[in-house]
Write a protein that holds these residues in place. Sequence first.
Motif, PDB file in Angstrom:
ATOM      1  N   GLN A  65      28.307  31.087  -3.734  1.00  0.00           N
ATOM      2  CA  GLN A  65      29.213  30.825  -2.623  1.00  0.00           C
ATOM      3  C   GLN A  65      29.300  32.108  -1.808  1.00  0.00           C
ATOM      4  O   GLN A  65      29.638  33.165  -2.348  1.00  0.00           O
ATOM      5  CB  GLN A  65      30.602  30.408  -3.116  1.00  0.00           C
ATOM      6  CG  GLN A  65      31.540  30.046  -1.988  1.00  0.00           C
ATOM      7  CD  GLN A  65      32.885  29.513  -2.484  1.00  0.00           C
ATOM      8  OE1 GLN A  65      33.263  29.689  -3.636  1.00  0.00           O
ATOM      9  NE2 GLN A  65      33.612  28.866  -1.595  1.00  0.00           N
ATOM     10  N   LYS A  67      30.927  34.386   1.115  1.00  0.00           N
ATOM     11  CA  LYS A  67      32.122  34.625   1.916  1.00  0.00           C
ATOM     12  C   LYS A  67      31.797  35.795   2.836  1.00  0.00           C
ATOM     13  O   LYS A  67      31.249  36.798   2.383  1.00  0.00           O
ATOM     14  CB  LYS A  67      33.337  34.973   1.046  1.00  0.00           C
ATOM     15  CG  LYS A  67      33.676  33.923  -0.018  1.00  0.00           C
ATOM     16  CD  LYS A  67      33.818  32.523   0.499  1.00  0.00           C
ATOM     17  CE  LYS A  67      35.051  32.284   1.304  1.00  0.00           C
ATOM     18  NZ  LYS A  67      35.171  30.874   1.754  1.00  0.00           N
ATOM     19  N   VAL A  84      38.879  32.966  -1.201  1.00  0.00           N
ATOM     20  CA  VAL A  84      38.132  31.849  -1.773  1.00  0.00           C
ATOM     21  C   VAL A  84      39.135  30.749  -2.084  1.00  0.00           C
ATOM     22  O   VAL A  84      40.030  30.935  -2.910  1.00  0.00           O
ATOM     23  CB  VAL A  84      37.374  32.275  -3.051  1.00  0.00           C
ATOM     24  CG1 VAL A  84      36.658  31.083  -3.666  1.00  0.00           C
ATOM     25  CG2 VAL A  84      36.387  33.398  -2.746  1.00  0.00           C
ATOM     26  N   PHE A  89      36.456  26.437  -5.481  1.00  0.00           N
ATOM     27  CA  PHE A  89      36.074  27.443  -6.467  1.00  0.00           C
ATOM     28  C   PHE A  89      35.844  26.795  -7.827  1.00  0.00           C
ATOM     29  O   PHE A  89      36.699  26.085  -8.337  1.00  0.00           O
ATOM     30  CB  PHE A  89      37.161  28.514  -6.573  1.00  0.00           C
ATOM     31  CG  PHE A  89      36.873  29.563  -7.605  1.00  0.00           C
ATOM     32  CD1 PHE A  89      35.867  30.490  -7.406  1.00  0.00           C
ATOM     33  CD2 PHE A  89      37.604  29.614  -8.777  1.00  0.00           C
ATOM     34  CE1 PHE A  89      35.600  31.463  -8.359  1.00  0.00           C
ATOM     35  CE2 PHE A  89      37.345  30.581  -9.732  1.00  0.00           C
ATOM     36  CZ  PHE A  89      36.340  31.508  -9.527  1.00  0.00           C
ATOM     37  N   ILE A  97      30.015  34.597  -6.537  1.00  0.00           N
ATOM     38  CA  ILE A  97      30.617  34.744  -5.228  1.00  0.00           C
ATOM     39  C   ILE A  97      29.907  35.933  -4.602  1.00  0.00           C
ATOM     40  O   ILE A  97      29.874  37.016  -5.190  1.00  0.00           O
ATOM     41  CB  ILE A  97      32.136  35.043  -5.313  1.00  0.00           C
ATOM     42  CG1 ILE A  97      32.897  33.918  -6.031  1.00  0.00           C
ATOM     43  CG2 ILE A  97      32.709  35.321  -3.920  1.00  0.00           C
ATOM     44  CD1 ILE A  97      32.938  32.601  -5.291  1.00  0.00           C
ATOM     45  N   THR A 115      31.221  34.010 -10.953  1.00  0.00           N
ATOM     46  CA  THR A 115      32.403  33.169 -10.762  1.00  0.00           C
ATOM     47  C   THR A 115      33.315  33.203 -11.980  1.00  0.00           C
ATOM     48  O   THR A 115      34.542  33.150 -11.836  1.00  0.00           O
ATOM     49  CB  THR A 115      32.026  31.719 -10.428  1.00  0.00           C
ATOM     50  OG1 THR A 115      31.139  31.226 -11.430  1.00  0.00           O
ATOM     51  CG2 THR A 115      31.365  31.614  -9.079  1.00  0.00           C
ATOM     52  N   PHE A 118      35.403  36.251 -11.425  1.00  0.00           N
ATOM     53  CA  PHE A 118      36.094  36.396 -10.139  1.00  0.00           C
ATOM     54  C   PHE A 118      37.592  36.125 -10.240  1.00  0.00           C
ATOM     55  O   PHE A 118      38.408  36.876  -9.715  1.00  0.00           O
ATOM     56  CB  PHE A 118      35.450  35.503  -9.074  1.00  0.00           C
ATOM     57  CG  PHE A 118      35.962  35.778  -7.689  1.00  0.00           C
ATOM     58  CD1 PHE A 118      35.493  36.865  -6.976  1.00  0.00           C
ATOM     59  CD2 PHE A 118      36.915  34.968  -7.107  1.00  0.00           C
ATOM     60  CE1 PHE A 118      35.970  37.142  -5.699  1.00  0.00           C
ATOM     61  CE2 PHE A 118      37.399  35.231  -5.839  1.00  0.00           C
ATOM     62  CZ  PHE A 118      36.919  36.322  -5.136  1.00  0.00           C
TER      63      PHE A 118
END
Length: 167
Positions: A65, A67, A84, A89, A97, A115, A118
């Motif tokens: 993912q 960002k 996020v 998520f 991430i 993840t 995170f």
Amino acid sequence: METQAQERFLRPTSTQTGQIAEASVASGLILASGGRLAPFRPFADDDGIDLLIYDKATRRSVPVQVKARTGLDNDRTGTVQFDVRLATFAAEGAGFIAAVLMDGAAVRLAWLIPTEEFAEVARSGKEKLVMVASAKPGSSDRYRAWRHDGMTSLAGALINHFEHAPG
């Protein structure tokens, strides 16, 4: 004097910025890995997966993912904030991430955080997880272990993941 229509097009929207960042990360990984890493985009991005990175050498893949931010959120402290949404998520399973600070269409800095880790290092909010990282050179904040100062380092971290991941 600019019209409202002209003012509207002074900077890309957050959606456009996200697309630019995803494309920059994808192309940067191909170049930095010498073609070893092959990024793919999901047909529908409804689970927070922006890219699926495939390693041609190990024949493994991992969801990422992305960002993106285009500048510092606090010039004095040199920090940048990435949010996020909890709705997109997925903490379980292998995935990352990739928080990227953009400089135009180029990735200036990146943080690649598994993840599963995170949620432990980000601040929890009602609807999102918040990461506030230092962009200062030589910083030693809580996100330093996952910081990459260029695409070569980012690609290397993914290759290392593929080569040492169980199974």
